[in-house]
Each structure stands twice: as structure tokens, then as C-alpha cells.
Write an enzyme that holds these catalytic residues in place. Structure first.
Site, PDB file in Angstrom:
ATOM      1  N   ARG A  28       0.884  -1.071  -0.015  1.00 55.60           N
ATOM      2  CA  ARG A  28       0.030  -0.088   0.006  1.00 55.60           C
ATOM      3  C   ARG A  28       0.798   1.358  -0.009  1.00 55.60           C
ATOM      4  O   ARG A  28       1.903   1.285   1.081  1.00 55.60           O
ATOM      5  CB  ARG A  28      -0.879  -0.012   1.089  1.00 55.60           C
ATOM      6  CG  ARG A  28      -1.910   1.320   1.426  1.00 55.60           C
ATOM      7  CD  ARG A  28      -2.646   1.105   2.486  1.00 55.60           C
ATOM      8  NE  ARG A  28      -3.190  -0.233   2.802  1.00 55.60           N
ATOM      9  CZ  ARG A  28      -3.988  -0.550   3.987  1.00 55.60           C
ATOM     10  NH1 ARG A  28      -3.780   0.148   5.104  1.00 55.60           N
ATOM     11  NH2 ARG A  28      -4.481  -1.745   3.930  1.00 55.60           N
TER      12      ARG A  28
ATOM     13  N   HIS B 214       1.611  -2.118   5.707  1.00 55.52           N
ATOM     14  CA  HIS B 214       1.391  -2.411   4.264  1.00 55.52           C
ATOM     15  C   HIS B 214       2.271  -1.647   3.381  1.00 55.52           C
ATOM     16  O   HIS B 214       2.749  -2.318   2.429  1.00 55.52           O
ATOM     17  CB  HIS B 214      -0.094  -2.180   3.819  1.00 55.52           C
ATOM     18  CG  HIS B 214      -1.251  -3.130   4.061  1.00 55.52           C
ATOM     19  ND1 HIS B 214      -1.136  -4.131   3.356  1.00 55.52           N
ATOM     20  CD2 HIS B 214      -2.105  -3.220   5.246  1.00 55.52           C
ATOM     21  CE1 HIS B 214      -2.189  -4.923   3.956  1.00 55.52           C
ATOM     22  NE2 HIS B 214      -2.821  -4.417   5.052  1.00 55.52           N
TER      23      HIS B 214
ATOM     24  N   ASP C 284      -3.664  -8.493   3.045  1.00 54.36           N
ATOM     25  CA  ASP C 284      -4.884  -8.818   3.379  1.00 54.36           C
ATOM     26  C   ASP C 284      -5.724  -9.817   2.390  1.00 54.36           C
ATOM     27  O   ASP C 284      -5.720  -9.542   1.121  1.00 54.36           O
ATOM     28  CB  ASP C 284      -5.946  -7.558   3.166  1.00 54.36           C
ATOM     29  CG  ASP C 284      -5.432  -6.639   4.243  1.00 54.36           C
ATOM     30  OD1 ASP C 284      -4.764  -6.861   5.078  1.00 54.36           O
ATOM     31  OD2 ASP C 284      -5.758  -5.359   4.121  1.00 54.36           O
TER      32      ASP C 284
END
Length: 259
Positions: free
Chosen positions: A129, A174, A181
Site C-alpha cells: 500500500r 502495508h 489482506d
């Protein structure tokens, strides 16, 4: 390369252009042609050339697209869509692609290898992320008037409490590139019933949550066991969240976009 049908017709026996018969030399012969070619002439159909596959954008050294190691991976990257708690694509998510550090991707491939003989596959909701996405989350959480997605993702939580309860933070693991996830899909492509949806901000999403059925508890335990067996550790508040124990960049938060 696309072949121009008009040019090919000139090189053969002629085509209809502005009502004139154009010979092979390109000169107007002055004899109008019928609206359709004579029966003995077969009009050649142009076959489009396939477009070349786009070249993937190079990733920083030490990262790869997870599907390179797991060809049957299902990538339901929620933050590249509007199906998330923000209600819109999130900054940095230019494509619905799961990216991880090489060691994390290799460990996840081992998980997939273990599940495949049982007819099961992995579905990833999020992986690496970008830090800019986390900043987007923070801006969204500070906008207390934006409650569009409350019913779906945080129905029992006051938005003012998202930071205090730990659902939103100023930094995310992340962004270090080794957290994923995910859930497990059955042979029919259906997700195992885990008792709550991904990203539900609610105590029900935690490991050991009360009120789950026996089957839901078993499904969460099954996911946890296979992930931990292959080098990941669970996050207690979210059944879907796992981080590689031996992550290669434990102190680095990356911000390259997902393309």
C-alpha cells in the site's frame, strides 16, 4: 501494422472511389462502377493485427507482482475501486494489482501451493500500500461529514473514534511491502464464510470474536494456520491481515504507485 485496404485494392484490380474506377496505376478511368464489386472479384477483408501487450511498469528492486508466482491468484484489490470505506479509488492505486516484497510473495506462493490440491485458491484484497494511500485514509477520516460508506463498513463506530480505536493510523505496515489482506476461495470460487466482510471496522472482525458460528471460527483458524505455517503472523484485530515475520524492510515505508 494495419494494412490499408484502399491501397491494396489499387495494387490489385481497382476499388470504388468517388464513383470512379481506379486502376492499378492510380488514374481515373472514367467508368462508374456498380455499388458492389463484380461477382468474380472477392473483396479482401482486412484482418486487424493484435495489439502488443502493454509492458509492465518496472517495480523497485525487491518487489514483484504476486500473480507472477501465483497464476491462479484472484486479485480483488478493493482500494483500486469504489468498494471500500472511502467510497472511491484511493490515491496510489492505479491498477488492481497485488504487489509484495519478493520474500513475502514467495511465502504466499507456498500458501497457494498448499491450498491448490484441496481445490482452493487465494483472493487478495490488498498487499503493498503506497504511503500516499495511507495519507488519503487520514484525510478521509478527518472529514467527519463524509459518511457515505458508514452503513457498509463501520455501522457501529462513530467516525470520530476511528483513530482512537486503531482502525485508521498515520502509517501502515502495508507500506513496508510484506503485509497482505486476503481470504480463501472454494473450488466454486466462493469465499469461505469468515463471519464478517473485509475491512469491517467492528470487534466482530477480530480473531477470537464472540458471536461467530462454529464454521466461521474454523474457517478463520484454517486461514491462520496455513499462513502461520508459511511464515506469516496474524494481526489480532483483523482476520484477513497477515505480515511476513521475516519482512525485508521493517523500517522502510514505500510510496511508489501501483500501476
Amino acid at each position: 501494422m494495419r494494412i490499408n485496404k484502399q491501397v491494396m485494392g489499387r495494387a490489385a484490380v481497382g476499388v470504388l472511389v468517388a464513383g470512379l474506377s481506379i486502376g492499378a496505376g492510380g488514374c481515373a478511368m472514367g467508368t462508374p462502377l456498380a455499388s458492389s464489386p463484380p461477382a468474380h472479384i472477392t473483396e479482401r477483408e482486412e484482418t486487424p493485427m493484435p495489439s502488443p501487450a502493454p509492458t509492465p511498469v518496472p517495480l523497485p528492486e525487491g518487489f514483484l507482482r504476486v500473480a507472477e508466482l501465483i497464476p491462479d491468484l484472484v486479485q480483488e484489490i478493493r482500494y483500486a475501486s469504489d468498494n471500500n470505506f472511502v467510497g472511491a479509488p484511493v490515491d496510489g492505486y492505479g491498477a488492481p494489482v497485488a504487489i509484495l516484497s519478493v520474500p513475502a510473495a514467495q511465502a504466499l506462493a507456498a500458501v497457494a501451493d498448499e491450498l491448490r490440491p484441496q481445490g482452493m485458491t487465494l483472493c487478495v484484497y490488498d498487499a503493498y500500500r503506497p504511503a500516499r494511500a495511507v495519507a488519503h485514509f487520514v484525510r478521509w477520516a478527518q472529514d467527519l461529514e463524509d459518511l457515505r460508506m458508514q452503513e457498509a463498513f463501520y455501522p457501529a463506530v462513530d467516525k470520530r473514534d476511528l483513530f482512537k480505536k486503531g482502525y485508521i493510523a498515520h502509517r501502515s505496515g502495508h507500506s513496508r511491502g510484506s503485509t497482505v489482506d486476503l481470504t480463501i476461495l472454494t473450488a466454486e470460487g466462493q469465499p469461505l464464510d469468515m463471519g464478517s466482510d473485509f475491512d469491517l471496522f467492528d470487534p466482530r472482525s477480530a480473531h477470537g470474536a464472540k458471536g461467530l458460528t462454529r464454521e466461521q471460527t474454523q474457517h478463520r483458524a484454517f486461514l491462520r494456520e496455513v499462513m502461520e505455517r508459511n511464515g506469516f503472523r496474524a494481526y489480532g484485530a483483523e482476520w484477513w491481515h497477515y505480515t511476513l515475520v521475516e519482512e525485508p524492510y521493517p523500517e522502510t515505508y514505500f510510496d511508489f504507485p501501483i500501476l
